[in-house]
Design a protein around this motif. Structure first.
Motif: not given
Ligand SMILES: Nc1ncnc2c1ncn2[C@@H]1O[C@H](COP(=O)(O)OP(=O)(O)OP(=O)(O)O)[C@@H](O)[C@H]1O
Ligand SMILES: [Mg+2]
Lengths: 344, 300, 259
Positions: A244, A247, A285, A288
């Motif tokens: 998290k 992120d 992910l 990302y």
């Protein structure tokens, strides 16, 4: 008319809200989409919070979800367990929601102070490891605390957050971060980011400025936590994991670290994108992670080039203001021309 | 007392794993002043590499000690080269940028590798069971039951660390490493190929991480793509406690962390990470440069 | 009374005694210079005088106040400002912001004034901006206020560092090689700039410089360092003719490998 042009935010911001609201009322946006928008709002608040530390002060917090967790659990404790807000009349609910949110913010700020105080007076990258450890420790504490549901998670949190309130808090957060950046406090932080030794010899008490920014950031993260808890109505410690935190780092760096507008856009777009591109699910992910590396390597100012929305009226530079459209600041155009002349 | 000695052995074994991992953090920090947040993933890659070598070539066999060692070293070399590649691609271009950039890049690398491994089918999200490399023998010293493999792991780790220490103190490349960690620019003026030194550092660091991964998986035989994250964080804490930049500090910190963790876990397992974190904060308050680190005065 | 006083200060790095037994007594509007070969310890003296390094022995007084154990920002609060040999501007900020940043610690509004933008905030910001512009105008940098600091030509970066130091409203200002890397024309500019700071603004100045002509022209008193020791001091005439100084410099050139 002139006044309006100068203060365009008075129109733009309510307009954004009214548009979303009307789309919701007419069922063009279903509840699912509205929830995504609300979560995007939470992520915008978190990214703003992170920007105060990583962008403005040049420190490196990589466990920011920990502060969000504190805010979420403290506020949920307040509204569900201490006061049973679900059973209250609507006006009282609103009051208790706001109180719970402030309690969440203060809780997170206290932890921010306890962690920032010993760490930020040191030179070097200790904040990274300490925030990382903090995020993990908070989770293990929650996991063994039966009062907040331990490892099962905390359910039945009253749904007090709404599109309206999240919108309000997003606006307040942006306002606060803008004001911070454009003040002696923010300039002190920017000086520390650019050159800590020089900042120190210019009379800036570096530890104090860093701790102030960090505690403010933790407070804002706590607010985001409360919004999150009262939107989803369910909390689980593993939600606030290191993933998290990363992120938020991706949102911030992709949007443009140091830039308020960039972090708004980064958070919003990257929250919405996986919902649009369903196939991304297991590759989200991966993308990302790759995006983070590519941005750092090839475009350190972020996807939006460090531009700031004109309506923010930022005077102090987070990173280079480079504008090319009317949406963005005018004054920066002159800066660019001037800079080009200088480099000739 | 028996219990204590047994726990101490467990602690030293876990500590040797942390120490091997912490050495990588500290060496990289020593030379390019960067915290490689992806270092724990080298451990993960190393243990997967060993897993695949064993299941491809030695399926269902019990390996002798020589072959086991060979397999581990092969896994370590593969990981070492991956480490060199990662540095070349993702970190090298950032050397002259603010340090925070390379740390964020490392977070990106870590996010990418973990989730890439999770997304590709032949590794996937499900845990794998690591094969037993060596048959364990239990033996008794007086009333104390000990495991041969654990002792071997501790001894082997110490041997490896001694070899490393020898390399750094006595060989040319070791000397170049020490020079580069004092002053990169000056040593490149003196004709040292700094790129080569940094590559060597990453090779050694990633290789050691892979070895620690194999040792770890031998005892806790569940492989997941995220296994490196928590171990990496603890090893990093160990490096900071010992004094980041100092290899002996990393070893000391690693053993301290291992022993503390096992001792506390035997009482209350959920607290172990929290306590090591508290230890970190206390050390930062009292001796920010770590137990063996020297206070650094930034040259102005 | 002296504004800046160093009382027998020394510092050691590991085995190296970088500065040994250095003393200084600087009064209002005086202009002193420190000279010496490369690696003599001049910058180290500055670092001690500004609180960046803690002397291992001796003490420092600013305006009569003992500064033992103080951080650099407290030295600045006590009335001291400096520039750096290797320029340390805030590169990500504009010229104007660089100067405004140096005003931070003299800003008279609190955290909540800032967050809610009260009248006090606006008044103070206006005051800071005007003062910063005034300083920039005084040194002919007003046209470049929106440039990013690292886009300025080298000479102007050095000038901006001086302006930024002045923005802290110091009583003493320490200049570390303000004319380094400049051509003779630019050096003349720097000389007149320094003299203006001294005469018009009434600041005491301590300057490190390698350009001997310049030093001899502006300094009222010179201290010569070599290997951390003060080997000579006095008026320019006296220092110029001191055989020890000549030897230190010649030795320094003959044996370039020592720094
Ligand atoms: N933080 C430090 N750690 C170790 N040694 C240092 C430190 N700072 C300075 N020194 C050493 O102290 C000595 C004096 O350095 P200093 O920078 O003061 O010289 P200088 O007189 O300013 O020289 P130059 O004219 O080249 O600027 C040098 O040998 C330098 O290497
Ligand atoms: Mg110098």
């Amino acid at each position: 008319m002139n006044w309006l042009r100068k203060n365009s935010e008075v129109i733009i911001l309510p307009l954004i809200y009214v548009v979303i609201f009307l789309l919701q009322k007419n069922k063009i946006l279903n509840n699912y989409v509205i929830q995504i928008i609300m979560l995007a709002g939470v992520n915008i608040i978190m990214t703003q919070s992170l920007n105060l530390v990583n962008g403005m002060t040049g420190q490196n917090s990589i466990g920011h979800a920990g502060f969000m967790a504190v805010g979420a659990y403290v506020s949920a404790l307040f509204s569900k367990i201490i006061f049973n807000a679900a059973a209250m009349p609507p006006t009282m609910q609103t009051i208790f929601f706001l109180l719970a949110t402030i309690a969440g913010g203060i809780g997170a700020a206290i932890f921010g102070f306890l962690i920032g105080m010993p760490t930020l007076r040191l030179k070097g990258d200790y904040l990274a490891i300490v925030t990382l450890g903090f995020g993990e420790v908070i989770r293990s504490i929650i996991r063994i605390t039966p009062a907040v549901g331990a490892a099962r998670g905390l359910t039945g949190i009253p749904k007090l957050a709404s599109l309206f309130w999240i919108f309000v808090f997003v606006v307040i957060t942006i306002y606060i971060c803008r004001n911070y950046m454009d003040s002696a406090y923010g300039r002190g932080c920017l000086a520390i980011r650019d050159n800590e030794v020089a900042a120190d010899t210019m009379g800036i008490n570096t530890s104090k400025y860093k701790v102030q920014a960090f505690v403010t950031s933790a407070f804002i993260a706590g607010i985001a936590g409360s919004m999150y808890a009262h939107t989803l109505r369910y909390l689980h410690p593993d939600v606030f994991s290191y993933t998290k935190s990363t992120d938020f780092l991706v949102y911030l760096y992709a949007g443009g670290v140091g830039s308020i507008s960039g972090s708004i856009l980064g958070a919003f777009i990257l929250t919405a994108l996986p919902e649009v591109l369903r196939f991304m699910n297991e590759w989200r992910l991966v993308i990302y992670g790759g995006l983070l590396v590519i941005i750092i390597l090839f475009r350190p100012v972020g996807m939006f080039g460090g531009k700031e929305f004109a309506f923010l009226k930022l005077k102090t530079g987070g990173i280079q203001h480079i504008g090319f459209s009317n949406l963005f600041q005018r004054k920066t155009k002159k800066t660019i021309v001037a800079n080009e002349e200088a480099s000739r | 007392m028996e219990k204590f000695i047994q726990l101490l052995v467990y602690g030293l074994q876990l500590g040797s794993i942390y120490a091997l991992l912490a050495i990588g953090y500290t060496m990289v920090f020593g030379i390019i002043r960067m915290i490689n947040m992806a270092h724990g993933d080298f451990l993960m890659m190393g243990s997967y590499a060993v897993f695949f070598i064993v299941s491809l070539f030695f399926a269902d066999q019990m390996l002798g000690p020589a072959i086991a060692l060979f397999v581990i070293l092969a896994g370590a070399s593969i990981t070492g080269f991956i480490g060199v590649g990662v540095e070349r691609i993702a970190y090298k271009p950032l050397r002259n940028r603010p340090k925070i950039s390379s740390m964020i890049a490392a977070i990106g690398v870590s996010l990418f590798t973990q989730n890439f491994f999770r997304a590709i089918p032949f590794i996937g999200p499900n845990p794998r069971t690591f094969p037993k490399l060596l048959k364990d023998v239990l033996f008794y010293v007086g009333p104390i039951q000990l495991s041969l493999v654990r002792i071997v792991v501790i001894i082997l780790s110490i041997v490896i660390m001694s070899v490393l220490y020898f390399i750094i103190m006595k060989t040319t490349i070791g000397m170049e490493m020490r020079a580069a960690s004092c002053d990169k620019d000056a040593s490149s003026l003196m004709g040292i190929n700094v790129n080569r030194v940094i590559s060597a550092t990453f090779f050694i660091g990633a290789g050691l991480a892979a070895i620690s991964g194999a040792f770890y998986a031998n005892n806790y035989p569940v492989l997941t793509v995220t296994m490196g994250a928590t171990l990496g964080n603890k090893a990093f804490i160990a490096a900071v406690i010992g004094g980041i930049g100092d290899i002996r500090g990393a070893v000391l910190g690693g053993f301290i962390m291992g022993v503390i963790e096992i001792m506390i876990s035997s009482v209350y397992s959920e607290l172990a990470y929290g306590i090591s974190f508290v230890v970190l904060i206390i050390i930062l308050l009292l001796k920010p440069e770590g137990l063996l680190g020297k206070p650094m005065i930034e040259k102005v | 009374m002296s504004i800046l006083k160093a009382d027998h200060i020394s510092i050691q790095f590991g085995g190296l005694k970088a500065v040994n037994d250095f003393s200084l007594d600087l009064e209002q509007k005086e202009l002193y210079a420190i000279i010496g070969p490369n690696g003599a310890g001049k910058t180290t003296v500055f670092n001690m005088l500004t609180g960046i390094y803690q002397p291992t022995q001796g003490s420092i007084y600013i305006d009569g106040k003992l500064m033992a154990g103080c951080k650099p920002y407290q030295f600045t609060e006590a009335g001291l400002a400096r520039t750096f040999q290797n320029i340390r501007l805030f590169h990500g900020a504009t010229v104007l912001d660089n100067v405004k940043m140096a005003h931070s610690f003299k800003t008279d509004y609190n955290f909540f004034n800032m967050l809610s933008r009260t009248g006090k905030y606006h008044a103070e910001e206006k005051r800071i901006t005007e003062k910063s512009m005034e300083l920039l105008e005084m040194f002919d940098l007003q046209d470049k206020k929106n440039f990013f600091a690292n886009n300025l030509p080298y000479g102007e970066q050095r000038k901006l560092e001086i302006v930024r130091a002045l923005a802290t409203e110091p009583k003493v200002i320490l200049l570390d090689e303000p004319a380094a890397g400049m051509n003779p024309n630019e050096i003349d500019d720097v000389v007149s700039l320094i003299l203006r700071v001294q005469k018009d603004l009434g600041k005491a100045i301590l300057v490190i410089e390698h350009h001997m002509k310049m030093v001899m022209k502006i300094a009222e008193y010179i201290k010569v360092l070599d290997f951390g020791e003060t080997i000579s001091e006095g008026t320019p005439e006296k220092v110029q003719n001191d055989p020890k100084v000549i030897e230190a410099y010649l030795g320094g050139h003959a044996n370039a490998s020592r720094n």
